[in-house]
Motif scaffolding. Structure first.
Motif, PDB file in Angstrom:
ATOM      1  N   SER A   1      54.353 121.889  66.091  1.00 21.85           N
ATOM      2  CA  SER A   1      53.817 120.539  65.865  1.00 21.85           C
ATOM      3  C   SER A   1      52.460 120.534  65.162  1.00 21.85           C
ATOM      4  N   PRO A   2      52.331 121.254  64.039  1.00 23.60           N
ATOM      5  CA  PRO A   2      51.045 121.288  63.335  1.00 23.60           C
ATOM      6  C   PRO A   2      50.759 119.982  62.588  1.00 23.60           C
ATOM      7  N   GLU A   3      49.486 119.763  62.288  1.00 22.70           N
ATOM      8  CA  GLU A   3      49.098 118.602  61.472  1.00 22.70           C
ATOM      9  C   GLU A   3      49.367 118.849  59.998  1.00 22.70           C
ATOM     10  N   LYS A   4      49.350 120.124  59.596  1.00 23.64           N
ATOM     11  CA  LYS A   4      49.603 120.495  58.199  1.00 23.64           C
ATOM     12  C   LYS A   4      50.617 121.627  58.173  1.00 23.64           C
ATOM     13  N   VAL A   5      51.403 121.643  57.111  1.00 23.21           N
ATOM     14  CA  VAL A   5      52.354 122.737  56.917  1.00 23.21           C
ATOM     15  C   VAL A   5      52.167 123.327  55.530  1.00 23.21           C
ATOM     16  N   ARG A   6      52.478 124.581  55.442  1.00 25.72           N
ATOM     17  CA  ARG A   6      52.518 125.260  54.156  1.00 25.72           C
ATOM     18  C   ARG A   6      53.989 125.332  53.769  1.00 25.72           C
ATOM     19  N   VAL A   7      54.314 124.819  52.593  1.00 24.81           N
ATOM     20  CA  VAL A   7      55.670 124.853  52.065  1.00 24.81           C
ATOM     21  C   VAL A   7      55.696 125.987  51.049  1.00 24.81           C
ATOM     22  N   ILE A   8      56.624 126.912  51.238  1.00 23.34           N
ATOM     23  CA  ILE A   8      56.637 128.161  50.470  1.00 23.34           C
ATOM     24  C   ILE A   8      58.007 128.330  49.822  1.00 23.34           C
ATOM     25  N   THR A   9      58.011 128.738  48.565  1.00 24.20           N
ATOM     26  CA  THR A   9      59.289 129.008  47.907  1.00 24.20           C
ATOM     27  C   THR A   9      59.944 130.222  48.550  1.00 24.20           C
ATOM     28  N   LYS A  10      61.266 130.302  48.436  1.00 24.56           N
ATOM     29  CA  LYS A  10      62.015 131.402  49.057  1.00 24.56           C
ATOM     30  C   LYS A  10      61.516 132.758  48.592  1.00 24.56           C
ATOM     31  N   ASP A  11      61.138 132.862  47.299  1.00 21.53           N
ATOM     32  CA  ASP A  11      60.644 134.143  46.781  1.00 21.53           C
ATOM     33  C   ASP A  11      59.173 134.370  47.129  1.00 21.53           C
ATOM     34  N   GLU A  12      58.562 133.401  47.789  1.00 25.92           N
ATOM     35  CA  GLU A  12      57.175 133.440  48.243  1.00 25.92           C
ATOM     36  C   GLU A  12      56.160 133.561  47.103  1.00 25.92           C
ATOM     37  N   LYS A  13      56.548 133.138  45.895  1.00 22.02           N
ATOM     38  CA  LYS A  13      55.635 133.194  44.752  1.00 22.02           C
ATOM     39  C   LYS A  13      54.778 131.939  44.627  1.00 22.02           C
TER      40      LYS A  13
ATOM     41  N   VAL B   1      50.352 120.844  52.773  1.00 21.79           N
ATOM     42  CA  VAL B   1      50.418 119.379  52.806  1.00 21.79           C
ATOM     43  C   VAL B   1      50.362 118.917  54.258  1.00 21.79           C
ATOM     44  N   PHE B   2      50.181 117.628  54.432  1.00 23.36           N
ATOM     45  CA  PHE B   2      50.180 117.047  55.763  1.00 23.36           C
ATOM     46  C   PHE B   2      51.609 116.988  56.290  1.00 23.36           C
ATOM     47  N   ALA B   3      51.777 117.298  57.568  1.00 20.77           N
ATOM     48  CA  ALA B   3      53.088 117.199  58.212  1.00 20.77           C
ATOM     49  C   ALA B   3      53.260 115.788  58.758  1.00 20.77           C
ATOM     50  N   LYS B   4      54.444 115.271  58.556  1.00 22.90           N
ATOM     51  CA  LYS B   4      54.753 113.931  59.046  1.00 22.90           C
ATOM     52  C   LYS B   4      56.131 114.002  59.700  1.00 22.90           C
ATOM     53  N   VAL B   5      56.277 113.430  60.851  1.00 20.38           N
ATOM     54  CA  VAL B   5      57.564 113.443  61.541  1.00 20.38           C
ATOM     55  C   VAL B   5      58.292 112.130  61.289  1.00 20.38           C
TER      56      VAL B   5
ATOM     57  N   ALA C   1      55.913 114.352  43.520  1.00 18.40           N
ATOM     58  CA  ALA C   1      54.550 114.359  42.980  1.00 18.40           C
ATOM     59  C   ALA C   1      54.158 115.818  42.785  1.00 18.40           C
ATOM     60  N   ILE C   2      52.936 116.057  42.383  1.00 24.00           N
ATOM     61  CA  ILE C   2      52.504 117.414  42.034  1.00 24.00           C
ATOM     62  C   ILE C   2      52.632 118.389  43.209  1.00 24.00           C
ATOM     63  N   TRP C   3      52.494 117.913  44.446  1.00 21.09           N
ATOM     64  CA  TRP C   3      52.600 118.808  45.599  1.00 21.09           C
ATOM     65  C   TRP C   3      54.033 119.329  45.731  1.00 21.09           C
ATOM     66  N   ALA C   4      55.010 118.452  45.599  1.00 15.75           N
ATOM     67  CA  ALA C   4      56.414 118.893  45.635  1.00 15.75           C
ATOM     68  C   ALA C   4      56.746 119.725  44.409  1.00 15.75           C
TER      69      ALA C   4
ATOM     70  N   ALA D   1      50.884 113.996  49.376  1.00 14.66           N
ATOM     71  CA  ALA D   1      50.669 115.373  49.846  1.00 14.66           C
ATOM     72  C   ALA D   1      51.187 115.474  51.277  1.00 14.66           C
ATOM     73  N   VAL D   2      52.494 115.211  51.416  1.00 12.82           N
ATOM     74  CA  VAL D   2      53.116 115.075  52.721  1.00 12.82           C
ATOM     75  C   VAL D   2      54.470 115.781  52.721  1.00 12.82           C
ATOM     76  N   CYS D   3      54.780 116.400  53.829  1.00  8.57           N
ATOM     77  CA  CYS D   3      56.103 116.962  54.060  1.00  8.57           C
ATOM     78  C   CYS D   3      56.643 116.299  55.317  1.00  8.57           C
ATOM     79  N   THR D   4      57.702 115.525  55.168  1.00  9.97           N
ATOM     80  CA  THR D   4      58.294 114.823  56.292  1.00  9.97           C
ATOM     81  C   THR D   4      59.365 115.716  56.912  1.00  9.97           C
ATOM     82  N   VAL D   5      59.264 115.911  58.220  1.00 11.21           N
ATOM     83  CA  VAL D   5      60.073 116.889  58.946  1.00 11.21           C
ATOM     84  C   VAL D   5      60.737 116.202  60.143  1.00 11.21           C
ATOM     85  N   SER D   6      61.889 116.694  60.546  1.00  5.23           N
ATOM     86  CA  SER D   6      62.534 116.159  61.747  1.00  5.23           C
ATOM     87  C   SER D   6      61.670 116.492  62.966  1.00  5.23           C
ATOM     88  N   PRO D   7      61.755 115.683  64.009  1.00  5.15           N
ATOM     89  CA  PRO D   7      60.969 115.961  65.216  1.00  5.15           C
ATOM     90  C   PRO D   7      61.250 117.349  65.796  1.00  5.15           C
TER      91      PRO D   7
END
Length: 130
Positions: A48-60, A65-69, A83-86, A34-40
């Motif tokens: 620099s949040p601890e968690k991010v919301r990943v949203i589809t382009k159509d926002e449906k 998930v947890f943010a990881k740099v 996994a199920i989160w992705a 349950a992680v989203c790895t992001v560039s610094p």
């Protein structure tokens, strides 16, 4: 602040070890997947949040998930273990191949204070919508 990025998803060693070992409903699996790895620079851009919301382009569809740099992730791209989160935000279109586009799908990311749901909770929420 929202940022449009390309989502890449794939197996990781620990994701595979846990999934093949029957541990998909454990806290360890959640913490691994349950992680989203992001560039610094991209993570800094959205505060620099601890968690991010990943949203589809159509926002449906969206998932928190947890943010990881990670320095190996390029700006404008993110990585989530397959996994199920992705799967909650991967475009289901298969273009007649039988497999969704796990690489390079556009998504939005934004800071989130929402709870990171377990695999079981995500599966139940999908069943309620369906």
């Amino acid at each position: 602040m929202r940022l449009e990025v390309l989502l890449n998803s794939g197996s990781t060693i620990n994701e595979g070890r846990l999934a093949k070992g029957g541990d998909k409903l454990t806290e360890e699996y959640k913490m691994e997947c349950a992680v989203c790895t992001v560039s610094p620079s991209d993570l800094e851009t959205i505060g620099s949040p601890e968690k991010v919301r990943v949203i589809t382009k159509d926002e449906k569809r969206a998932v928190t998930v947890f943010a990881k740099v990670d320095l190996s992730v390029l700006p404008g791209q993110v990585f989530m273990p397959r996994a199920i989160w992705a799967n909650a935000v991967v475009d289901p279109e298969t273009f007649s191949t039988g497999s969704p586009l796990y690489k390079g799908g556009p998504v939005l990311i934004e800071p989130s204070e929402e709870e990171v749901l377990s695999a079981e909770e995500i599966a139940r929420s999908v069943l309620r919508r369906g």
